[in-house]
Design a protein around this motif. Structure first.
Motif, short mmCIF file in Angstrom:
data_model
loop_
_atom_site.label_atom_id
_atom_site.label_comp_id
_atom_site.label_asym_id
_atom_site.label_seq_id
_atom_site.Cartn_x
_atom_site.Cartn_y
_atom_site.Cartn_z
N ALA A 46 0.90 -1.27 -0.11
CA ALA A 46 0.41 0.31 -0.07
C ALA A 46 1.04 1.21 -0.08
N ASP B 189 2.30 2.33 -3.33
CA ASP B 189 1.91 3.16 -4.52
C ASP B 189 0.10 3.74 -3.34
N ARG C 286 -2.15 5.05 -4.69
CA ARG C 286 -3.69 4.44 -5.51
C ARG C 286 -4.09 3.00 -6.00
N ARG C 287 -3.57 1.83 -5.05
CA ARG C 287 -3.58 0.95 -5.13
C ARG C 287 -5.18 0.42 -4.05
N HIS D 202 -7.88 2.15 -6.12
CA HIS D 202 -9.07 1.52 -6.98
C HIS D 202 -9.59 0.26 -6.54
N TYR E 63 -7.02 -0.92 -13.46
CA TYR E 63 -6.54 -0.22 -12.33
C TYR E 63 -6.48 1.14 -12.74
#
Length: 453
Positions: A42, A45, A47-48, A51, A92
């Motif tokens: 996590a 990134d 952004r995961r 998403h 993604y």
């Protein structure tokens, strides 16, 4: 006897307690390692996390087709197709979602229409002929569509759509032999799939969008930085004041280019998805994404040359050769190599910075000119001095570095093409300046100096 039996029971209980404590400790340590790994993923990134939340949001929204009675009465059991669509379409990046979503919608519409048409044509042949003709239609279209997946252009952009086309046409054509309400069934499925795709696109493009084009842009710039790190390490560790060839093995800079060699698959995927994305940020709809692939290919060629140099340096550090050439010759070669490494690294840094800021890389030409000059001087030394054969190891390293200079020049040329195609901002020097006078008595007015040449 009773005392001995009691002691044995205590020992057995103690062994069981020890076993349970060991199991508990093992489970605890495994859980901690798993949570630490999740945290690292996590943190690498964030952004995961976004998403994952977006997928949950899309599924929650689309589930209302099944939970709300009026909506369920309108779509019936076909509502589940909307849920399945969200699961398989949500990607993604926004470009990935657009690619799969539009492929799924158009493939479903085309295949559904052809399936209904095949049913009506086959029905004209009577009950026995209908099954034979439907089987023939399924065979011909499935075989043709499957073969089209071997075409590179189709494989790259429409592979998922072709798969959905085969699936949808087969389902509609085969089920039409037993289902009476074929038109209604096809309409419901196409509608729910379209709703599922629309939900995915809205969530993907509106809620914290992740752009494949932006990732590709940053990836190419990052790969250039990795090449620059390698050359900076060469300059410092091999030709610097405190250089020591004998301790090169295991140095981090010798491995920094490895990830670049395996970047093609990711670059191709990001480039394909980026072509589907709308305008965003500094990237227009017709942004030259294909040029990034060209730059990436040249970067990997440069990384391959670096890999050869890295392997040779590692071997060189183990052999510990004895140089018999005069110190002046070795100094001349090392100076040229140091300059090639330094100037090429600076050029790569400038190219990376220019891509990140989307500006014309004007300073890179100066560094490349200096690196090229050093390579030419070195080539003259290596071709004219007979004693260079006594320094074969340094000569080999010098030749490999000269090859890296040529690779850097090719990369710079491709970046210049990208700057021209993508209309990068120019960084021309200022043509005028306002200078404040030193003495107001002598020069009471400000002076404008024109240096436009």
């Amino acid at each position: 006897m009773d005392i001995e039996q009691g002691n044995n029971e205590k020992i057995a209980l103690s062994d069981k307690g020890s076993w349970f404590s060991q199991c508990f400790a093992k489970i605890k340590s495994t859980t901690i390692r798993f949570l630490e790994r999740i945290k690292k993923i996590a943190m690498d990134d964030p952004r995961r996390i976004a998403h994952a939340m977006k997928v949950g949001l899309a599924l929650t929204l689309i589930s209302t087709l099944y939970y709300v009675r009026p909506l369920y009465d309108g779509f019936g059991e076909s509502s589940m197709w909307a849920v399945l669509t969200v699961v398989v379409v949500m990607e993604y990046t926004a470009g990935g979602t657009l690619c799969k979503g539009l492929n799924r919608v158009f493939a479903t519409v085309i295949a559904g229409s052809l399936g209904v048409g095949a049913h009506h044509i086959a029905a004209l042949c009577g009950e026995k002929g209908e099954a034979i003709l439907l089987a023939l239609f399924v065979f011909l279209l499935a075989a043709s569509a499957t073969f089209s997946r071997f075409i590179p252009e189709v494989k790259a952009k429409y592979d998922y759509g072709v798969t959905i086309f085969i699936l949808t046409f087969s389902l509609v054509a085969v089920s039409s032999y037993r289902v009476d309400e074929l038109i209604q069934m096809a309409h419901q499925r196409i509608s729910t799939i379209a709703i599922g795709v629309a939900t995915c696109l809205c969530v993907s493009l509106i809620v914290f969008p992740i752009w494949a084009g932006e990732d590709l842009h940053k990836m190419v710039a990052s790969n250039l930085d990795k090449l620059a790190n390698f050359l900076e390490g060469i300059e410092t560790e091999c030709f610097g004041e405190k250089s020591n060839f004998e301790s090169l093995e295991g140095k981090p800079f010798l491995q920094v280019h490895k990830s670049v060699l395996n970047s093609k698959a990711m670059e191709d995927t990001l480039c394909n998805f980026a072509k589907w994305e709308p305008c965003h940020g500094d990237f227009s709809f017709r942004h030259p994404w294909k040029q990034y692939q060209k730059i990436g290919g040249l970067i990997r060629q440069c990384a391959a040359s670096m890999d050869a140099l890295s392997s040779y340096l590692t071997t060189f550090s183990k052999t510990k050769p004895i140089f018999k050439a005069d110190a002046e010759l070795l100094l001349e070669i090392e100076t040229a190599c140091r300059e090639m490494s330094s100037e090429s690294a600076k050029a790569l840094r400038e190219l990376s910075s220019a891509i990140r800021s989307m500006t014309v890389p004007s300073l890179a030409k100066c560094h490349l000119s200096a690196a090229t000059s050093a390579a030419e001087n070195l080539r003259t030394v290596l071709s004219n001095d007979i004693t260079v054969w006594e320094t074969i190891h340094v000569a080999m390293i010098s030749s490999l570095l000269a090859e890296l200079v040529n690779c850097t020049k090719e990369i710079a040329g491709s970046v210049d093409e990208l700057a021209e195609l993508a209309l990068f901002k120019s960084t021309d020097p200022v043509n005028s300046a306002v200078v404040k006078p030193v003495s107001e008595e002598e020069m009471p007015q400000q002076v404008t100096i024109d240096i436009s040449g």
